[in-house]
Design a protein around this motif. Structure first.
Motif, PDB file in Angstrom:
ATOM      1  N   VAL A   3     -20.363 -46.534 -27.570  1.00 10.25           N
ATOM      2  CA  VAL A   3     -21.509 -47.059 -27.691  1.00 10.25           C
ATOM      3  C   VAL A   3     -22.474 -46.381 -26.848  1.00 10.25           C
ATOM      4  O   VAL A   3     -23.667 -46.006 -27.653  1.00 10.25           O
ATOM      5  CB  VAL A   3     -21.545 -48.557 -26.984  1.00 10.25           C
ATOM      6  CG1 VAL A   3     -22.827 -48.898 -26.726  1.00 10.25           C
ATOM      7  CG2 VAL A   3     -20.796 -49.310 -27.787  1.00 10.25           C
ATOM      8  N   GLU A   4     -22.182 -45.836 -25.719  1.00  8.71           N
ATOM      9  CA  GLU A   4     -23.327 -44.797 -25.256  1.00  8.71           C
ATOM     10  C   GLU A   4     -23.649 -43.510 -26.142  1.00  8.71           C
ATOM     11  O   GLU A   4     -24.709 -42.906 -25.991  1.00  8.71           O
ATOM     12  CB  GLU A   4     -22.762 -44.263 -23.929  1.00  8.71           C
ATOM     13  CG  GLU A   4     -22.730 -45.119 -22.834  1.00  8.71           C
ATOM     14  CD  GLU A   4     -22.102 -45.089 -21.671  1.00  8.71           C
ATOM     15  OE1 GLU A   4     -21.448 -43.861 -21.393  1.00  8.71           O
ATOM     16  OE2 GLU A   4     -21.969 -45.666 -20.533  1.00  8.71           O
ATOM     17  N   SER A   5     -22.705 -43.007 -27.073  1.00  7.54           N
ATOM     18  CA  SER A   5     -22.710 -41.977 -27.881  1.00  7.54           C
ATOM     19  C   SER A   5     -23.555 -42.080 -28.934  1.00  7.54           C
ATOM     20  O   SER A   5     -24.319 -41.436 -29.432  1.00  7.54           O
ATOM     21  CB  SER A   5     -21.480 -41.134 -28.333  1.00  7.54           C
ATOM     22  OG  SER A   5     -20.834 -42.065 -28.982  1.00  7.54           O
ATOM     23  N   ILE A   6     -23.553 -43.471 -29.617  1.00 10.83           N
ATOM     24  CA  ILE A   6     -24.240 -43.637 -30.898  1.00 10.83           C
ATOM     25  C   ILE A   6     -25.628 -44.597 -30.423  1.00 10.83           C
ATOM     26  O   ILE A   6     -26.525 -44.593 -31.383  1.00 10.83           O
ATOM     27  CB  ILE A   6     -23.439 -44.416 -31.905  1.00 10.83           C
ATOM     28  CG1 ILE A   6     -22.970 -45.642 -31.072  1.00 10.83           C
ATOM     29  CG2 ILE A   6     -22.116 -43.578 -32.219  1.00 10.83           C
ATOM     30  CD1 ILE A   6     -22.426 -46.406 -32.143  1.00 10.83           C
ATOM     31  N   LYS A   7     -25.656 -45.464 -29.436  1.00  4.61           N
ATOM     32  CA  LYS A   7     -27.093 -46.221 -29.013  1.00  4.61           C
ATOM     33  C   LYS A   7     -27.438 -47.075 -29.991  1.00  4.61           C
ATOM     34  O   LYS A   7     -28.551 -46.795 -30.641  1.00  4.61           O
ATOM     35  CB  LYS A   7     -27.996 -45.138 -28.606  1.00  4.61           C
ATOM     36  CG  LYS A   7     -27.778 -44.427 -27.091  1.00  4.61           C
ATOM     37  CD  LYS A   7     -28.861 -43.495 -26.788  1.00  4.61           C
ATOM     38  CE  LYS A   7     -28.451 -42.917 -25.170  1.00  4.61           C
ATOM     39  NZ  LYS A   7     -27.352 -42.580 -25.003  1.00  4.61           N
ATOM     40  N   PRO A   8     -26.595 -47.983 -30.486  1.00  6.36           N
ATOM     41  CA  PRO A   8     -27.081 -49.109 -31.351  1.00  6.36           C
ATOM     42  C   PRO A   8     -28.017 -49.726 -31.102  1.00  6.36           C
ATOM     43  O   PRO A   8     -28.616 -49.826 -30.138  1.00  6.36           O
ATOM     44  CB  PRO A   8     -25.781 -49.644 -31.571  1.00  6.36           C
ATOM     45  CG  PRO A   8     -24.825 -49.676 -30.371  1.00  6.36           C
ATOM     46  CD  PRO A   8     -25.400 -48.467 -29.799  1.00  6.36           C
ATOM     47  N   ASP A   9     -28.407 -50.647 -32.266  1.00  5.37           N
ATOM     48  CA  ASP A   9     -29.719 -51.453 -31.971  1.00  5.37           C
ATOM     49  C   ASP A   9     -29.197 -52.729 -31.452  1.00  5.37           C
ATOM     50  O   ASP A   9     -29.741 -53.495 -30.488  1.00  5.37           O
ATOM     51  CB  ASP A   9     -30.590 -51.638 -32.995  1.00  5.37           C
ATOM     52  CG  ASP A   9     -31.126 -50.403 -33.627  1.00  5.37           C
ATOM     53  OD1 ASP A   9     -32.107 -50.035 -32.754  1.00  5.37           O
ATOM     54  OD2 ASP A   9     -31.035 -49.850 -34.612  1.00  5.37           O
ATOM     55  N   VAL A  10     -28.021 -53.214 -32.023  1.00  5.88           N
ATOM     56  CA  VAL A  10     -27.346 -54.188 -31.873  1.00  5.88           C
ATOM     57  C   VAL A  10     -25.664 -54.279 -32.094  1.00  5.88           C
ATOM     58  O   VAL A  10     -25.182 -53.419 -32.694  1.00  5.88           O
ATOM     59  CB  VAL A  10     -27.505 -55.303 -33.055  1.00  5.88           C
ATOM     60  CG1 VAL A  10     -27.093 -56.771 -32.734  1.00  5.88           C
ATOM     61  CG2 VAL A  10     -29.042 -55.661 -33.180  1.00  5.88           C
ATOM     62  N   ILE A  11     -25.077 -55.229 -31.037  1.00 11.46           N
ATOM     63  CA  ILE A  11     -23.747 -55.136 -31.200  1.00 11.46           C
ATOM     64  C   ILE A  11     -23.207 -56.429 -31.380  1.00 11.46           C
ATOM     65  O   ILE A  11     -23.603 -57.530 -30.536  1.00 11.46           O
ATOM     66  CB  ILE A  11     -23.111 -54.659 -29.711  1.00 11.46           C
ATOM     67  CG1 ILE A  11     -23.344 -53.265 -29.259  1.00 11.46           C
ATOM     68  CG2 ILE A  11     -21.551 -54.546 -29.620  1.00 11.46           C
ATOM     69  CD1 ILE A  11     -22.924 -52.775 -27.909  1.00 11.46           C
ATOM     70  N   LEU A  12     -22.558 -56.596 -32.472  1.00 12.48           N
ATOM     71  CA  LEU A  12     -21.767 -58.096 -32.721  1.00 12.48           C
ATOM     72  C   LEU A  12     -20.369 -57.887 -32.180  1.00 12.48           C
ATOM     73  O   LEU A  12     -19.702 -57.146 -32.684  1.00 12.48           O
ATOM     74  CB  LEU A  12     -21.861 -58.523 -34.152  1.00 12.48           C
ATOM     75  CG  LEU A  12     -23.084 -59.371 -34.645  1.00 12.48           C
ATOM     76  CD1 LEU A  12     -24.361 -58.284 -34.513  1.00 12.48           C
ATOM     77  CD2 LEU A  12     -22.961 -59.461 -36.196  1.00 12.48           C
ATOM     78  N   TYR A  13     -20.067 -59.085 -31.394  1.00  7.84           N
ATOM     79  CA  TYR A  13     -18.831 -59.145 -30.814  1.00  7.84           C
ATOM     80  C   TYR A  13     -18.188 -60.677 -30.826  1.00  7.84           C
ATOM     81  O   TYR A  13     -18.929 -61.565 -31.155  1.00  7.84           O
ATOM     82  CB  TYR A  13     -18.759 -58.795 -29.396  1.00  7.84           C
ATOM     83  CG  TYR A  13     -19.595 -59.621 -28.616  1.00  7.84           C
ATOM     84  CD1 TYR A  13     -18.859 -60.402 -27.728  1.00  7.84           C
ATOM     85  CD2 TYR A  13     -20.875 -59.609 -28.611  1.00  7.84           C
ATOM     86  CE1 TYR A  13     -19.752 -61.347 -26.862  1.00  7.84           C
ATOM     87  CE2 TYR A  13     -21.778 -60.658 -27.735  1.00  7.84           C
ATOM     88  CZ  TYR A  13     -21.018 -61.292 -26.984  1.00  7.84           C
ATOM     89  OH  TYR A  13     -21.945 -62.020 -26.133  1.00  7.84           O
ATOM     90  N   ASP A  14     -16.882 -60.946 -30.478  1.00  8.78           N
ATOM     91  CA  ASP A  14     -16.518 -62.010 -30.305  1.00  8.78           C
ATOM     92  C   ASP A  14     -15.596 -62.390 -29.074  1.00  8.78           C
ATOM     93  O   ASP A  14     -16.025 -62.539 -27.958  1.00  8.78           O
ATOM     94  CB  ASP A  14     -15.891 -62.786 -31.731  1.00  8.78           C
ATOM     95  CG  ASP A  14     -14.741 -62.126 -32.147  1.00  8.78           C
ATOM     96  OD1 ASP A  14     -14.323 -60.947 -31.580  1.00  8.78           O
ATOM     97  OD2 ASP A  14     -14.092 -62.377 -33.081  1.00  8.78           O
ATOM     98  N   VAL A  15     -14.145 -61.972 -28.971  1.00  9.22           N
ATOM     99  CA  VAL A  15     -13.314 -62.211 -27.626  1.00  9.22           C
ATOM    100  C   VAL A  15     -14.067 -61.222 -26.632  1.00  9.22           C
ATOM    101  O   VAL A  15     -13.819 -61.615 -25.374  1.00  9.22           O
ATOM    102  CB  VAL A  15     -12.146 -61.915 -28.095  1.00  9.22           C
ATOM    103  CG1 VAL A  15     -11.175 -62.069 -27.096  1.00  9.22           C
ATOM    104  CG2 VAL A  15     -11.664 -63.047 -28.991  1.00  9.22           C
TER     105      VAL A  15
END
Length: 448
Positions: free
Chosen positions: A106-118
């Motif tokens: 995540v630190e390498s790509i720096k997204p706008d949004v992260i969708l997750y569940d568990v």
């Protein structure tokens, strides 16, 4: 951020195909609308799901390693690798231990949004890179909201419950027992669920107001967050898809609407004696049937679990297979008239969008609530009655099937009418497109 600007979205679902596939369906829809997706998965899952990626230029699979932990079978990467459900807690522990590698990605790509569940800890990771976190529930809003509601009413235990205490406390709501069992290191499923929903910037649900509006509103009120709706996010029907020749030829020999299709998904394993009772119940209807199911626990094949004399009696009237079948295509075949299923959320949507009569035998927590919603609230199917200890007898299965399949059945006629009215509503292309447009706008507004 401009309302129409492209987003970079990371997907990180629980390592179960019932979660990973819906996340990929959503990824495809987002990619169709010009957004970029990085989908993080273990290697075996990537191999299996690669062919479902409809937009490889927009969707990139990123490998993550599942660490070995005590109690987890060697090489296990998802729940399909672990038939014993009591060992899923060890996969949850391994899942949580992917956090350092996940953070690095995540630190390498720096997204706008992260969708997750568990992965209830994702919001903490997202905040470090100034990304928004959205808890995406791929199970029904009813199961999430009712689990929360019922559990709150009964009070959260201050210490781990003994097996006897759990059985007594949750006798009225049997599907909630597993919520207080361990699901990872030092955490229960209940804590994981509430953490997932409370810590993110928003909650998203794979559903629509037409069937779950009141449950979505409840979640919004309980967690004081906007609930974003994606609709069911099923892939577009492949109008050119043809059924594999052996099954096409087998089904075509029967008259329209006469065949029972029975399936319980790839991740559930019946006890041998329950399997035998179900196949005997199908046989008892005297209707032709096709059953697709995993070999029962302790059996290498379905054939070795057959009741005595069953194979001889089966002849050309019935077929039982443990091989993968084209469920969506089978549900469009004119010879199939009834779908006997476990009412997992993905299967539920496929069932609702089909024109088949629905008979449900739920097996696990959310499936029980999905079934109650379809059978008791929407009245579009019937649930098979269970005896002591949750046992499904051949007689109760036969009775449920006949209640919807007999030509002179008032119940069957009423259910068929209700189902058809709902199917027409849900099958509207504009309805689903509008949900996706609204969901994307909500994500863009969240990012700002």
């Amino acid at each position: 951020m401009a309302a129409n600007k492209s987003l970079h979205i990371v997907m990180y679902p629980w390592f179960a195909y019932g979660h990973m596939i819906p996340f990929l369906h959503l990824s495809n829809k987002l990619a169709e609308n010009g957004h970029t997706v990085t989908y993080i998965l273990p290697p075996k899952a990537i191999t299996r799901l690669q062919n479902l990626n409809q937009n490889p230029n927009q969707i990139t699979f990123q490998t993550i390693t599942v660490p070995q932990v005590d109690g987890l079978p060697v090489g296990a990467e998802n729940v399909t690798d672990i038939p014993d459900i009591t060992l899923h807690t060890h996969l949850a522990t391994a899942f949580d231990r992917t956090r350092p590698e996940f953070e690095s990605i995540v630190e390498s790509i720096k997204p706008d949004v992260i969708l997750y569940d568990v992965a209830y800890w994702v919001p903490e990771v997202a905040a470090k890179v100034e990304a928004k976190s959205v808890a995406y529930s791929v199970v029904s809003a009813a199961s999430v909201s009712l689990s929360k509601s019922m559990t709150d009413k009964m009070g959260t235990p201050t210490k781990p419950l003994t097996e006897e205490e759990r059985k007594k406390k949750f006798a009225q709501y049997p599907h909630l027992i597993q919520l207080y069992g361990p699901f990872g290191e030092g955490i229960t499923m209940y804590d994981r669920l509430t953490g997932m929903l409370s810590k993110g910037d928003a909650v998203a649900c794979r559903t629509c107001r037409e069937i779950e509006g009141k449950y979505c509103q409840y979640l919004s009120t309980q967690y004081n967050k906007k609930v974003l709706l994606t609709g069911p996010v099923l892939p577009e029907p492949d109008v050119g898809a043809t059924l594999d020749a052996p099954w096409a030829e087998w089904l075509t020999q029967f008259k329209p609407g006469s065949v029972l299709f029975c399936a319980f998904g790839s991740q559930f394993f019946l006890e041998k004696d329950q399997f035998q009772e179900i196949v005997l119940g199908l046989e008892m209807t005297k209707l032709p049937f096709l059953m697709a199911v995993q070999p029962p626990k302790g059996c290498a094949t379905v054939e070795e679990a057959f009741p005595e004399g069953f194979a001889e009696r089966l002849k050309n009237r019935g077929a039982v297979t443990s091989k993968w079948v084209q469920q969506p295509v089978i549900l469009t075949h004119p010879s199939v008239g009834c779908f006997v299923n476990h009412c997992a959320f993905g299967t539920m949507w496929e069932a609702l969008l089909s024109e088949k009569q629905l008979v449900m035998i739920p097996q696990l927590g959310d499936q029980i609530l999905n079934t109650k919603m379809l059978a008791d609230e929407l009245k579009v199917g019937v649930e098979v009655e269970r005896g002591d200890g949750g046992w499904v007898s051949k007689e109760s299965l036969c009775k449920a099937i006949k209640s919807v399949m007999d030509e002179d059945s008032e119940i069957g006629a009423s259910i068929k009418k209700n189902h058809e009215n709902l199917r027409i509503t849900l099958a509207s292309k504009d309805l689903m497109a509008n949900y996706m447009d609204s969901f994307i706008k909500d994500l863009q507004a969240l990012v700002g």
